[in-house]
Motif scaffolding. Structure first.
Motif, mmCIF file in Angstrom:
data_model
loop_
_atom_site.group_PDB
_atom_site.id
_atom_site.type_symbol
_atom_site.label_atom_id
_atom_site.label_comp_id
_atom_site.label_asym_id
_atom_site.label_seq_id
_atom_site.Cartn_x
_atom_site.Cartn_y
_atom_site.Cartn_z
ATOM 1 N N LEU A 1 36.517 46.866 53.400
ATOM 2 C CA LEU A 1 36.041 47.767 52.484
ATOM 3 C C LEU A 1 35.156 47.058 51.185
ATOM 4 C CD1 LEU A 1 39.065 50.659 52.360
ATOM 5 C CD2 LEU A 1 36.867 50.503 53.665
ATOM 6 N N ASN A 2 35.816 46.214 50.734
ATOM 7 C CA ASN A 2 35.247 45.506 49.413
ATOM 8 C C ASN A 2 33.755 45.042 49.688
ATOM 9 O OD1 ASN A 2 35.940 44.628 46.683
ATOM 10 N ND2 ASN A 2 35.903 42.662 47.432
ATOM 11 N N ARG A 3 33.566 44.227 51.114
ATOM 12 C CA ARG A 3 32.269 43.599 51.265
ATOM 13 C C ARG A 3 31.883 42.593 50.487
ATOM 14 N NH1 ARG A 3 30.677 49.039 51.902
ATOM 15 N NH2 ARG A 3 28.947 48.531 50.547
ATOM 16 N N ASP A 4 31.718 42.752 49.017
ATOM 17 C CA ASP A 4 31.283 41.843 48.225
ATOM 18 C C ASP A 4 32.551 41.016 47.659
ATOM 19 O OD1 ASP A 4 29.781 40.243 46.717
ATOM 20 O OD2 ASP A 4 29.322 41.903 45.174
ATOM 21 N N VAL A 5 32.624 40.091 48.249
ATOM 22 C CA VAL A 5 33.922 39.112 47.725
ATOM 23 C C VAL A 5 33.525 37.716 47.537
ATOM 24 C CG1 VAL A 5 36.013 38.121 48.519
ATOM 25 C CG2 VAL A 5 35.522 40.270 49.236
ATOM 26 N N SER B 1 29.401 48.912 58.816
ATOM 27 C CA SER B 1 29.221 48.378 57.489
ATOM 28 C C SER B 1 28.166 47.677 56.998
ATOM 29 C CB SER B 1 30.517 47.584 57.384
ATOM 30 O OG SER B 1 31.803 48.307 57.850
ATOM 31 N N ASP B 2 27.065 47.377 57.664
ATOM 32 C CA ASP B 2 25.862 46.716 56.991
ATOM 33 C C ASP B 2 25.377 47.485 55.814
ATOM 34 O OD1 ASP B 2 24.187 45.597 59.774
ATOM 35 O OD2 ASP B 2 26.005 46.947 60.151
ATOM 36 N N HIS C 1 35.897 40.719 62.308
ATOM 37 C CA HIS C 1 34.758 41.570 61.908
ATOM 38 C C HIS C 1 34.559 41.431 60.469
ATOM 39 C CE1 HIS C 1 32.558 45.305 61.740
ATOM 40 N NE2 HIS C 1 33.519 45.735 60.782
ATOM 41 N N CYS C 2 35.887 41.379 59.518
ATOM 42 C CA CYS C 2 35.901 41.132 58.233
ATOM 43 C C CYS C 2 35.061 40.198 57.765
ATOM 44 C CB CYS C 2 37.081 41.334 57.793
ATOM 45 S SG CYS C 2 37.976 42.879 57.956
ATOM 46 N N SER C 3 35.349 38.964 58.544
ATOM 47 C CA SER C 3 34.559 37.696 57.951
ATOM 48 C C SER C 3 33.194 37.656 58.320
ATOM 49 C CB SER C 3 35.365 36.463 58.853
ATOM 50 O OG SER C 3 36.655 36.194 58.748
ATOM 51 N N ALA C 4 32.683 38.205 59.343
ATOM 52 C CA ALA C 4 31.302 38.172 59.506
ATOM 53 C C ALA C 4 30.734 39.298 58.337
ATOM 54 C CB ALA C 4 31.263 39.127 60.820
ATOM 55 N N ILE C 5 31.121 40.147 57.981
ATOM 56 C CA ILE C 5 30.787 40.976 56.775
ATOM 57 C C ILE C 5 30.404 40.076 55.341
ATOM 58 C CG2 ILE C 5 31.095 43.104 55.307
ATOM 59 C CD1 ILE C 5 32.216 44.439 57.758
ATOM 60 N N VAL C 6 31.735 39.563 55.172
ATOM 61 C CA VAL C 6 31.763 38.805 54.010
ATOM 62 C C VAL C 6 30.953 37.445 54.139
ATOM 63 C CG1 VAL C 6 33.289 37.204 52.916
ATOM 64 C CG2 VAL C 6 34.197 39.166 53.596
ATOM 65 N N ARG C 7 30.816 37.093 55.338
ATOM 66 C CA ARG C 7 29.878 35.912 55.575
ATOM 67 C C ARG C 7 28.530 36.195 55.002
ATOM 68 N NH1 ARG C 7 31.860 34.111 59.477
ATOM 69 N NH2 ARG C 7 30.698 35.230 61.263
ATOM 70 N N GLN C 8 27.854 37.486 55.600
ATOM 71 C CA GLN C 8 26.644 37.821 55.526
ATOM 72 C C GLN C 8 26.361 38.255 53.995
ATOM 73 O OE1 GLN C 8 25.111 41.901 57.143
ATOM 74 N NE2 GLN C 8 23.481 40.497 58.332
ATOM 75 N N THR C 9 27.254 38.715 53.387
ATOM 76 C CA THR C 9 27.169 39.101 51.864
ATOM 77 C C THR C 9 27.043 37.738 51.033
ATOM 78 O OG1 THR C 9 28.585 40.890 52.064
ATOM 79 C CG2 THR C 9 28.348 39.964 49.886
ATOM 80 N N GLU D 1 25.621 34.958 52.403
ATOM 81 C CA GLU D 1 24.280 34.649 52.772
ATOM 82 C C GLU D 1 23.245 35.133 51.910
ATOM 83 O OE1 GLU D 1 24.126 34.727 56.733
ATOM 84 O OE2 GLU D 1 25.518 32.863 57.161
ATOM 85 N N ALA D 2 23.246 36.673 51.698
ATOM 86 C CA ALA D 2 22.404 37.368 51.046
ATOM 87 C C ALA D 2 22.539 37.139 49.529
ATOM 88 C CB ALA D 2 22.774 38.851 51.271
ATOM 89 N N LYS D 3 23.570 36.704 48.833
ATOM 90 C CA LYS D 3 23.509 36.442 47.552
ATOM 91 C C LYS D 3 23.057 35.099 47.070
ATOM 92 C CE LYS D 3 27.482 38.954 45.640
ATOM 93 N NZ LYS D 3 28.581 38.922 44.728
ATOM 94 N N ARG D 4 23.271 34.063 48.479
ATOM 95 C CA ARG D 4 22.635 32.947 48.053
ATOM 96 C C ARG D 4 21.002 32.949 48.070
ATOM 97 N NH1 ARG D 4 27.127 30.418 50.934
ATOM 98 N NH2 ARG D 4 26.142 31.136 53.130
#
Length: 490
Positions: A70-74, A221-222, A468-476, A478-481
């Motif tokens: 749910l947090n996504r942005d970690v 969750s995108d 699934h959670c790890s993929a969401i966090v990883r994409q977040t 990458e987007a921040k970088r």
């Protein structure tokens, strides 16, 4: 690589009880009691026993993973860590709703950490809890802000498929019942929707969760999906919705050009029917055609009795009165004729009608029939509004005792809700066996073990959820970088 979905880019739509006062840090006696439960009582474990459900919430529900999802942005989240990573507004401003044992419904709860959420669940011991949107203010503080400024600002796009919507076409079960046979309708719906959402809309983070009884939920969750306004969500539903009309409607699929001229189906429908957007004249079989033969014709044998085949006759081209009368006469005279044989009769008549009539009249009608009996039947209202609440993954269905577990869409056809969805009783039998084998310490140690689920049949489902959670966090991350590099570009 698919582009982000914007609302302007979307295609046009197609036609409380008393507090239990439980302290997580003072539960040794309860843990000790549960650890010592005899096998005879374990056989009867179900959610009607509040102590059983409470123990499930304390020991087995994967709280931190739900938080990460749910947090996504970690920042600096570590899946193996027991500490709480920093919570973003995606979690702290999120609504949680509880259904208590006395059927009281508590809404607008919000929490700063997953530990705080867990403590409140242990205090309330709800029958289940639901997850809602992220609001402009913390839901628990909604009365301290102006009513007009308190509104949902983010929420996963969700879909709900319920087996009861297939009652008119399934023959093995009805109502609240479900079995491996009629699960096939759900499975093909997941196969088609998962492909459409990924290929046609570019979504990546889809979580499919068994509802615990007779359906399945999808959470997208995108970031692009979570921020879509209601009008965009309605457009997506309109795009995906093909089956329309209530129980009284005979024909539920009405696509342009279905009777008077050759039609060009949208690529997503052509892919679902024929397996390829380039298929010509039904030369190949996609998931819907396969499901029609394997499930509708062979397994369910939907058109064997008079009710079934009369409904089929009503879906044939109305201009072909002579052919329809001939089919009805033959079928009335041979009541034991199978659905597969009846469909072959229709194909034979269509083939003899001549190339033009077969292409412009019979083939479109037959494709509409396949769509009506196999295309996903979604609960549109669930998906249209950002403020809709939906049952959380890993809660226990109060009527069946089954856990709402995440499923792999690639293996959805192999899933059997009767035997593959773990029940709360099975999980505690697993845990009890692990304790007897020395794999898990007694209750005193169990209360400090946030991964007790590893010793139960819940393990593969939690591991799937972790990925699934790890993929969401990883994409977040990458987007921040990427954003950080952009700001340094001068």
């Amino acid at each position: 690589m698919p582009t982000a979905v914007r609302s302007t880019d979307l295609p046009p739509a197609r036609p409380p009880p008393p507090d239990m006062d439980v302290d997580e840090d003072d539960d040794f006696e309860l843990d000790k009691a549960m650890a010592g439960v005899e096998e005879a009582r374990l056989q009867a474990l179900d959610t009607s026993d509040p102590m059983v459900l409470l123990s499930y919430y304390r020991h087995l529900l994967p709280w931190k993973n739900i938080f990460l999802w749910l947090n996504r942005d970690v920042e600096g989240a570590n899946m193996a860590s027991t500490s709480s990573p920093g919570a973003s507004r995606n979690f702290t401003h999120r609504e949680f709703a509880f259904t208590l044992a006395n059927e009281a419904y508590l809404r607008y709860n919000s929490y700063a950490t997953w530990q705080e959420l867990k403590r409140d669940v242990l205090r309330l011991n709800p029958q289940r809890f639901e997850i809602g949107p992220v609001y402009s203010a913390k839901p628990k503080d909604r009365k301290t802000v102006q009513k007009t400024s308190f509104k949902p600002v983010s929420r996963e796009v969700v879909f709900d498929i319920d087996m009861t919507d297939y009652d008119e076409i399934r023959t093995c079960c009805s109502g609240k019942g479900i079995c491996k046979r009629c699960w096939g309708f759900i499975a093909v719906a997941v196969e088609v929707l998962d492909q459409a959402l990924r290929l046609d809309f570019g979504f990546k983070h889809l979580l499919w969760v068994y509802s615990g009884r007779r359906g399945i939920h999808c959470w997208i969750s995108d970031e692009e999906a979570c921020t879509l306004p209601d009008d965009a969500r309605k457009a997506i539903v309109g795009w995906l919705e093909v089956i329309k009309g209530g129980a009284s409607a005979v024909k539920k699929v009405n696509l342009a050009g279905s009777s008077t001229s050759a039609r060009q189906l949208h690529p997503s429908l052509r892919r679902a029917l024929d397996g390829s957007v380039d298929a010509v004249d039904g030369a190949s079989d996609g998931p819907l055609k396969r499901a029609f033969v394997d499930i509708v014709l062979k397994d369910q044998d939907v058109f064997r009795d008079a009710t079934g085949y009369n409904r089929l006759l009503a879906l044939l081209p109305s201009v072909e009165t002579e052919a329809i009368a001939r089919l009805k006469s033959n079928w009335d005279a041979q009541p034991a004729r199978s659905s597969l044989d009846k469909w072959q009769d229709i194909m034979t008549i269509a083939a003899k009608a001549g190339e033009m009539r077969a292409r412009t009249t019979w083939r479109p009608a037959m494709e509409d029939i396949i769509l009506q009996y196999t295309y996903p039947r979604i609960d549109a209202e669930v998906s249209k509004h950002m403020n809709h609440l939906l049952k959380a993954p890993f809660v226990v269905h109060p009527a069946t005792g089954r856990v709402c577990v995440p499923l792999d869409p690639r293996q959805i056809h192999q899933f059997d809700p009767d035997s593959d969805a773990p029940t709360i009783g099975e999980l505690f039998r697993d845990l009890n066996a692990a304790q007897k084998a020395g794999e898990v310490d007694d209750g005193a140690a169990l209360k400090d073990n946030p991964t007790a689920w590893e010793h139960t049949r819940l393990k593969p489902f939690v591991q799937r959820f972790e990925r699934h959670c790890s993929a969401i966090v990883r994409q977040t991350r990458e987007a921040k970088r990427g954003q950080a590099l952009d700001t340094m570009d001068f």
